[in-house]
Design a protein around this motif. Structure first.
Motif, short mmCIF file in Angstrom:
data_model
loop_
_atom_site.label_atom_id
_atom_site.label_comp_id
_atom_site.label_asym_id
_atom_site.label_seq_id
_atom_site.Cartn_x
_atom_site.Cartn_y
_atom_site.Cartn_z
N ASN A 1 3.45 5.48 -6.12
CA ASN A 1 3.16 5.47 -7.55
C ASN A 1 2.13 4.38 -7.78
O ASN A 1 2.42 3.20 -7.61
N HIS A 2 0.92 4.77 -8.17
CA HIS A 2 -0.18 3.81 -8.25
C HIS A 2 -0.13 3.04 -9.57
O HIS A 2 -0.89 3.27 -10.50
N SER A 3 0.81 2.10 -9.60
CA SER A 3 1.00 1.27 -10.79
C SER A 3 1.40 -0.12 -10.33
O SER A 3 2.35 -0.26 -9.54
N THR A 4 0.71 -1.14 -10.80
CA THR A 4 1.06 -2.50 -10.40
C THR A 4 2.44 -2.89 -10.95
O THR A 4 3.17 -3.66 -10.32
N TYR B 1 4.93 -0.78 -11.36
CA TYR B 1 5.87 -0.10 -10.47
C TYR B 1 5.99 -0.87 -9.16
O TYR B 1 7.09 -1.07 -8.65
N LEU B 2 4.87 -1.30 -8.62
CA LEU B 2 4.87 -2.07 -7.37
C LEU B 2 5.74 -3.31 -7.50
O LEU B 2 6.58 -3.59 -6.63
N VAL C 1 9.54 -2.36 -7.73
CA VAL C 1 10.13 -1.91 -6.47
C VAL C 1 10.24 -3.08 -5.48
O VAL C 1 11.26 -3.25 -4.82
N LEU C 2 9.20 -3.89 -5.38
CA LEU C 2 9.25 -5.03 -4.46
C LEU C 2 10.40 -5.97 -4.82
O LEU C 2 11.06 -6.53 -3.94
N GLY C 3 10.63 -6.16 -6.12
CA GLY C 3 11.72 -7.01 -6.53
C GLY C 3 13.06 -6.49 -6.04
O GLY C 3 13.90 -7.25 -5.56
N TRP C 4 13.25 -5.18 -6.15
CA TRP C 4 14.50 -4.59 -5.67
C TRP C 4 14.60 -4.65 -4.16
O TRP C 4 15.68 -4.91 -3.61
N ILE C 5 13.50 -4.41 -3.47
CA ILE C 5 13.52 -4.50 -2.01
C ILE C 5 13.93 -5.90 -1.57
O ILE C 5 14.77 -6.07 -0.67
N ALA D 1 0.83 -1.20 0.00
CA ALA D 1 0.00 0.00 0.00
C ALA D 1 0.87 1.26 0.00
O ALA D 1 0.56 2.25 -0.68
N ALA D 2 1.97 1.21 0.75
CA ALA D 2 2.87 2.36 0.80
C ALA D 2 3.49 2.62 -0.56
O ALA D 2 3.60 3.77 -1.01
#
Length: 383
Positions: free
Chosen positions: A209-212, A214-215, A218-222, A203-204
């Motif tokens: 950036n409201h894009s799946t 993008y989500l 970013v999660l992959g890099w995290i 959610a954060a």
């Protein structure tokens, strides 16, 4: 808020004896942008990441900013839980590639400044909505509209509400690494999210950036930075050996790619492994590509294949056992131990019976027991 935008010849771990079905251990790519930058943990609380955490592609000064933000965010959002530097690194990787190519001063100022496209609805850079100017060009350099700024790509209007001074110069500057990282931490924390919970973390990021797409990015890099941070204890390892180990460990989570990897980092591989797996559409490492990369960070050039790498340095016969291995040693595996021409795999020993391993197609670079592969064929000491 954040900017609106749309955003070989290589050889695997191949044995020279074609009659043996060689299996190449390749490692997943950690998304390292600038070779291996071994990043020491900043002093103090680092958000739960073990001391000695590293990441392959983050300039040390940027990592310091991310870790400082983790330490400071509680002052502004006391209810926030689970803020970690890999979260901030994941955002900054996608937004600005950690400001790579810019100069980052000791006080955190980034020059030249990082600007996104002008959000005037022209369609350039994926923007379809015009945003009127809110800062008279103070942060984005133009009074004709808005554009995202800094390593975390905030719109000036968003920065006005969440910008914080983290470096003590009395100015909250989105073009300063410390300030920008703290602002991002405050923004992601919201009114007090628990970022240890995946739905709240998602959610954060979507708020950013409201894009799946993008989500997912970013999660992959995290996840990759989180894996890279959980390193074995290297407190008693220093110098060139540490450089090699940190380089290899930073690539954990990077996909295996048959034929992938070079001295410069992960790369697409070739087709095909003995099991029919192609690395041509996978960016990552195979086993010898990973060792080639890690040793290159220490200024040591290796041959491309595992079998050829066994001829470099001082050979450690398998008959001496695994207890003689030292951190930084190459560890080999062969179809016919004792015949180096049949070596099919190589890893890097990190101590305590473990190695950094790019095992096979379908895996990622990881820590494995030295016994995880069959046909132990000894090692080689280059350091």
């Amino acid at each position: 808020m954040t900017r609106r935008r749309g955003r070989k010849a290589k050889w695997g771990c191949l044995t020279v004896m074609l009659l043996f079905a060689a299996v190449c251990c390749a490692a997943p790519i950690s998304g390292a942008i600038s070779a291996v930058v071994a990043l020491q943990s900043a002093a103090g609380d680092d958000g739960g990441i073990a001391e000695g955490g590293t990441a392959a592609d983050i300039p040390p000064r940027m990592l310091t900013a991310y870790k400082k933000a983790v330490q400071l965010v509680g002052r502004y959002v006391p209810q926030c839980r689970g803020m970690r530097w890999p979260i901030l690194a994941g955002i900054a990787k996608v937004e600005s590639n950690h400001a790579i190519g810019r100069t980052i001063a000791d006080n955190g100022d980034i020059r030249p400044r990082i600007y996104g496209v002008l959000l005037n609805g022209s369609g350039a850079g994926g923007n379809t909505t015009a945003f009127p100017d809110t800062d008279n060009g103070r942060w984005d350099g133009t009074a004709s509209g808005e554009r995202a700024v800094g390593p975390f790509q905030f719109l000036p209007s968003t920065w006005a509400s969440i910008g914080k001074d983290a470096n003590g110069d009395k100015t909250a500057d989105p073009h300063n690494a410390d300030d920008a990282a703290l602002g991002a931490a405050v923004y992601l924390c919201g009114n007090g999210r628990d970022l240890t919970k995946r739905p709240q973390l998602e959610a954060a990021i979507l708020q950013y950036n409201h894009s799946t797409e993008y989500l997912s990015n970013v999660l992959g890099w995290i996840d990759q930075y989180t894996a890279a941070a959980k390193n074995p204890d290297l407190k008693n390892v220093s110098g060139t050996v540490r450089t090699v180990l940190e380089a290899a460990l930073s690539q954990r989570g990077v996909p295996y790619s048959w034929g992938g990897g070079s001295p410069n980092g992960p790369s697409t591989g070739i087709c095909c492994s003995p099991s029919g797996k192609s690395g041509a559409d996978i960016t990552g490492f195979d086993c010898s590509g990973l060792t080639l990369y890690a040793y290159a960070k220490a200024g040591i050039s290796l041959p491309r294949t595992a079998a050829a790498q066994a001829s470099v340095g001082r050979r450690i016969p398998a008959g001496l056992g695994k207890s003689v291995l030292k951190p930084g040693d190459l560890v080999f595996y062969a179809y016919a131990p004792g015949r180096d021409s049949t070596i099919y795999h190589v890893g890097i020993y990190v101590g305590s019976g473990r190695m950094v391993n790019a095992a096979r197609p379908g895996t990622a670079v990881r820590l494995d027991a030295v016994d995880a592969m069959s046909g132990y064929a000894g090692g080689a000491r280059l350091l």
